[in-house]
Design a protein around this motif. Structure first.
Motif, mmCIF file in Angstrom:
data_model
loop_
_atom_site.group_PDB
_atom_site.id
_atom_site.type_symbol
_atom_site.label_atom_id
_atom_site.label_comp_id
_atom_site.label_asym_id
_atom_site.label_seq_id
_atom_site.Cartn_x
_atom_site.Cartn_y
_atom_site.Cartn_z
ATOM 1 N N PRO A 92 35.687 4.714 -26.459
ATOM 2 C CA PRO A 92 35.035 3.141 -26.169
ATOM 3 C C PRO A 92 32.664 2.692 -27.389
ATOM 4 O O PRO A 92 32.535 3.979 -26.959
ATOM 5 C CB PRO A 92 34.404 2.586 -24.969
ATOM 6 N N SER A 94 30.262 1.399 -27.422
ATOM 7 C CA SER A 94 29.491 0.497 -26.676
ATOM 8 C C SER A 94 27.996 1.612 -26.996
ATOM 9 O O SER A 94 28.192 2.491 -27.143
ATOM 10 C CB SER A 94 29.502 0.458 -25.493
ATOM 11 N N GLY A 115 30.283 6.021 -21.769
ATOM 12 C CA GLY A 115 30.661 4.895 -21.335
ATOM 13 C C GLY A 115 28.673 4.366 -21.207
ATOM 14 O O GLY A 115 28.149 5.147 -21.233
ATOM 15 N N ASN A 116 28.498 2.794 -20.518
ATOM 16 C CA ASN A 116 27.152 3.266 -20.301
ATOM 17 C C ASN A 116 26.928 2.899 -19.042
ATOM 18 O O ASN A 116 26.281 4.024 -18.073
ATOM 19 C CB ASN A 116 26.922 1.150 -20.361
ATOM 20 N N TRP A 118 30.161 4.695 -15.647
ATOM 21 C CA TRP A 118 31.889 5.453 -15.782
ATOM 22 C C TRP A 118 31.753 5.286 -14.118
ATOM 23 O O TRP A 118 30.868 6.208 -13.776
ATOM 24 C CB TRP A 118 32.410 6.445 -16.486
ATOM 25 N N SER A 415 36.842 1.589 -14.893
ATOM 26 C CA SER A 415 35.549 1.558 -15.865
ATOM 27 C C SER A 415 36.371 2.150 -16.780
ATOM 28 O O SER A 415 37.582 3.084 -17.502
ATOM 29 C CB SER A 415 34.890 2.427 -15.434
ATOM 30 N N ASN A 416 36.270 1.041 -18.206
ATOM 31 C CA ASN A 416 36.160 1.487 -18.926
ATOM 32 C C ASN A 416 37.416 1.691 -20.153
ATOM 33 O O ASN A 416 37.413 2.524 -20.806
ATOM 34 C CB ASN A 416 35.389 2.444 -19.932
ATOM 35 N N SER A 481 36.767 11.680 -18.514
ATOM 36 C CA SER A 481 37.733 10.323 -18.803
ATOM 37 C C SER A 481 38.884 10.921 -17.301
ATOM 38 O O SER A 481 39.077 11.566 -16.885
ATOM 39 C CB SER A 481 37.816 10.987 -19.647
ATOM 40 N N GLY A 503 33.550 -2.835 -27.540
ATOM 41 C CA GLY A 503 34.254 -1.345 -26.944
ATOM 42 C C GLY A 503 35.824 -0.832 -27.502
ATOM 43 O O GLY A 503 36.326 -0.326 -26.836
#
Length: 561
Positions: A92, A94, A115-116, A118, A415-416, A481, A503
């Motif tokens: 992503p 971000s 991610g920001n 997760w 998420s994400n 992930s 994203g």
């Protein structure tokens, strides 16, 4: 014939002796330089200034070019090096992954910042990329300072600089956003500072770096320096000159609390209390200006670039992201924010010339991601675009799980655009995780808003080297992930119908500027494709230091002397 061979032999012997003498002269010259203490690698800059402009698309350079002055973006590009085809090469896209990738020289597959925020499949909880409850806030009584780089799995170029000089280099990192300050500073920064809004308006830090704020910051906070920006936000140029953007009053833009329409002027004093006090400044160009004010104060008070040991000042301009999210790519607010940022860059370069010395410092400027145009605007322009409705998607998935497996508990996290499955439950039910993932993928492909679905096995084992698949693989971290990665169609986002977000691995999110300027930089440009992971290795070669330990990027040779 004998005369011919004789002349040929003489010619070859002459060439051989000439080459030998030349090589010997070069060797002797290097030996003389070494014995004289001359550095044949060149002297490094006294200061590196890393600039990340949050959410800056590449075309913000070209689209607003005629509005920029001669001494900001135009100076950096005219006297520096511009990569015109610069991309992230992962998703992503971000803020957290972007800053981590710029400074580590690798992608989320390597540095682990996926991610920001997760879902953590080992603790069964959500985590924030720099959140760290083991740390204490410094400079505030709130928890806004409980942050550190502990989730960053590799070193940064700033770490390598500190290691190279036995921790004698100074590294200071500054941003409105905590993650925009923490991640560039790496694990060994002398300090990272970020802005606390609300009723404070102070610059704060974490116990990871210090026990108390330096006296100069305490005095700076006490001066209420941010108050100077509590003013009306007006267009800095004539309104009818903003022809590069759409009309001022359109339904695609957000509004501050207390406003009835998204139009200039924005009366910040009147809007102050209803919009979080100093937090209001974050979503205006004044947030960038107050960031630069503080960075210049750090430059002076910390004596950065004052000696021959290279220091590093990392600056992230976060307000461009807040403004972009609220108003969108086509807004006059975004255009005015970049016009004002150009003026701030001019101010920065002027001060660097004065305090460090023109030709004694190096600057790079890039972004942490791009951004999508507002889908509602694109749709009205008859361009395919739309929105994702994840609540409806989850309801449908629960029906699928109940019918297929007799339980809805297989899905642990989301998420994400990643789904996390419950592997313990699958083992108890004697289900093959790869088969279950394939079934989920087949089901999800039936849903509106889903363009492609990839399983973790496909990304982990696939030999993808280009395109969307390679970008998703570079963003996939085996330890962190999910089991399935969802890809929406182009120009489809999970967001409100005003403003926009980012994203994806699509080009509007991946194409950003990269500019190098100053000492050690060869002026010029390239349209050859370069990647965000190439920045740190390029700096490492320029500085003569080791690459970050997870680096997968390649130095950009055209930049280097």
């Amino acid at each position: 014939m004998r005369i011919y061979f004789f002349r040929l032999n003489v010619l070859l012997l002459t060439l051989f002796l000439g080459v030998s003498i030349s090589l010997e002269a070069q060797v002797n010259n290097r030996e003389r330089e070494a014995s004289a203490g001359i550095n044949t690698f060149g002297d490094p800059p006294r200061l590196v200034v890393g600039i990340v402009v949050d959410q800056m698309r590449y075309d913000y350079l070209t689209r607003f070019w005629d509005h920029y002055g001669k001494k900001g973006f135009k100076r950096l590009i005219g006297d520096g090096f511009l990569s015109k085809n610069h991309h992230f090469g992962y998703a992503p896209t971000s803020t957290g992954p972007g800053h981590a990738s710029v400074y580590t020289g690798t992608t989320p597959s390597g540095h682990g910042v996926i991610g920001n925020n997760w879902y953590d499949k080992y603790t069964d909880s959500g985590v924030y990329c720099v959140g760290d409850t083991s740390q204490s806030s410094v400079g505030t009584t709130t928890n806004a300072g409980q942050h550190s780089p502990h989730r960053l799995m590799t070193t940064t170029i700033t770490d390598q600089l500190r290691l190279h000089y036995q921790m004698r280099s100074k590294v200071i990192s500054v941003a409105i956003k905590d993650r925009g300050a923490v991640l560039p500073g790496g694990h060994t920064a002398n300090a990272a500072y970020w802005f606390e809004g609300g009723t404070s308006g102070h610059w704060i830090s974490s116990s990871y770096y210090m026990d108390a704020l330096p006296v100069w910051i305490q005095e700076y906070n006490a001066s209420k320096a941010a108050d100077r920006y509590k003013e009306v936000w007006k267009l800095s140029h004539k309104p009818d000159s903003y022809v590069e953007s759409g009309p001022d009053n359109v339904p695609y833009e957000g509004v501050f609390s207390g406003e009835t329409s998204p139009v200039f002027p924005h009366d910040l004093p009147a809007l102050w209390e209803a919009n979080g006090g100093y937090d209001l400044l974050k979503a205006t160009p004044f947030g960038n200006s107050l960031t630069l004010d503080f960075a210049l104060e750090a430059l002076e008070k910390e004596a950065l670039g004052a000696d021959e040991i290279t220091d590093f000042l990392a600056i992230s301009f976060s307000s461009t992201d807040y403004v972009g999210h609220m108003y969108g790519v086509n807004s006059k607010e975004v255009q005015d924010t970049y016009i004002r940022l150009d003026e701030d860059l001019e101010r920065l370069l002027k001060e660097l010339d004065r305090s460090v010395g023109e030709g004694a410092y190096t600057v790079f400027l890039t972004a942490d991601h791009g951004v999508s145009p507002v889908p509602a605007y694109l749709s009205d322009a008859r361009i395919p675009a739309g929105y994702l409705y994840k609540d409806k998607m989850r309801e449908r998935l629960e029906e699928f799980m109940s019918f297929t497996y007799g339980t809805t508990d297989l899905l642990k996290g989301f998420s994400n655009n990643q789904l996390f499955l419950d592997h313990d439950l699958m083992r108890n039910l004697e289900l093959d995780p790869e088969y279950v993932s394939a079934q989920f993928a087949e089901e999800l492909m039936k849903y509106d808003g889903i363009y492609k679905v990839y399983t973790s096995g496909q990304l982990h084992n696939g030999s993808f080297t280009e395109g969307i698949e390679a970008a998703l693989k570079n963003g996939y971290n085996q330890k962190r992930s999910g089991d399935l990665i969802l890809l929406p169609p182009p120009a489809h986002i999970d967001y409100s119908k005003t403003g926009t977000t980012h994203g994806s691995p699509y080009i509007y999110d991946t194409h950003v500027p990269l500019i190098f300027y100053g000492k050690g930089v060869v002026p010029g440009s390239t349209v050859r494709k370069t990647y965000i992971r190439d920045i740190a290795p390029t700096l490492a070669v320029m500085l003569g230091i080791a690459f970050p330990n997870g680096s997968t990027g390649t130095p950009i040779p055209e930049v280097l002397e």
